[in-house]
Design a protein around this motif. Structure first.
Motif, mmCIF file in Angstrom:
data_model
loop_
_atom_site.group_PDB
_atom_site.id
_atom_site.type_symbol
_atom_site.label_atom_id
_atom_site.label_comp_id
_atom_site.label_asym_id
_atom_site.label_seq_id
_atom_site.Cartn_x
_atom_site.Cartn_y
_atom_site.Cartn_z
ATOM 1 N N ARG A 1 -27.068 -1.822 -28.291
ATOM 2 C CA ARG A 1 -25.801 -3.495 -27.451
ATOM 3 C C ARG A 1 -25.801 -3.351 -26.679
ATOM 4 O O ARG A 1 -25.413 -1.911 -27.465
ATOM 5 C CB ARG A 1 -25.695 -4.211 -29.385
ATOM 6 N N THR A 2 -25.580 -3.589 -26.132
ATOM 7 C CA THR A 2 -24.282 -3.369 -25.246
ATOM 8 C C THR A 2 -23.106 -3.559 -25.931
ATOM 9 O O THR A 2 -22.783 -4.814 -26.335
ATOM 10 C CB THR A 2 -24.363 -4.066 -23.434
ATOM 11 N N GLY A 3 -21.254 -3.035 -25.292
ATOM 12 C CA GLY A 3 -20.273 -3.976 -25.812
ATOM 13 C C GLY A 3 -19.488 -5.270 -25.610
ATOM 14 O O GLY A 3 -19.475 -5.643 -24.327
ATOM 15 N N GLU A 4 -20.233 -5.937 -26.165
ATOM 16 C CA GLU A 4 -20.257 -7.468 -26.553
ATOM 17 C C GLU A 4 -19.033 -7.959 -27.447
ATOM 18 O O GLU A 4 -18.944 -7.414 -28.304
ATOM 19 C CB GLU A 4 -20.701 -8.418 -26.752
#
Length: 176
Positions: free
Chosen positions: A173-176
């Protein structure tokens, strides 16, 4: 006696010098018995050949024992490579399994290569004086491949030994 420049003189030995090796326990029993011919004598081991041509010797037994001892040493050396090389900890049992597999594959390959170069190959005719270098490089490449194959056997064995480790990793996951 020692011959120097055509002159025979007695060999000089230090005082108290004793010939190396074990002395026969029974000096009168050193020679061959009737019907035997002495081939080799070393300490207490008598290797004799009968005069009618049948050989009584420990040579085949010692050759087999030496080969098996070398095979065991090869297994231990390859297993130690598998223990030392990985970053993580590896159980000795798993390293031993990989070492046995790699050793057996190497022995089969080695015997095949010896047969091939002795009977089929014309490598000496083609490469001349570079034939030895070619054979050594080919053997090293095959040995490295078999070493990696043994490591793959260890990896598969560990994967089968611990169920649930072959799950798909969580998606990134990317930084959300």
């Amino acid at each position: 006696m020692e011959a120097v420049g055509g002159i025979v003189r007695r060999a000089r030995r230090p005082p108290g010098w004793i010939a190396p090796g074990p002395r026969p326990s029974r000096a009168h029993d050193v020679g061959p018995r009737p019907g035997e011919d002495l081939c080799y004598l070393a300490g207490e081991w008598r290797i004799l050949q009968r005069l009618d041509g049948h050989r009584w010797s420990l040579d085949p037994l010692s050759a087999i024992a030496l080969y098996l001892l070398g095979l065991a040493g090869e297994v231990l050396i390859i297993s130690s490579v598998y223990l030392v090389m990985p970053v993580g900890r590896l159980r000795f049992r798993h390293a031993l399994i990989g070492g046995v597999v790699a050793t057996l594959l190497w022995e089969i390959t080695r015997h095949f290569l010896v047969w091939y170069f002795a009977h089929l190959s014309k490598i000496g005719v083609v490469y001349g004086s570079l034939a030895t270098a070619i054979v050594v490089l080919l053997s090293l490449e095959i040995g490295a491949t078999l070493l990696l194959l043994g490591a793959q056997v260890i990896s598969e064995y560990e994967r089968l030994a611990w169920p649930g480790r072959d799950r798909e990793p969580a998606p990134m996951r990317t930084g959300e």
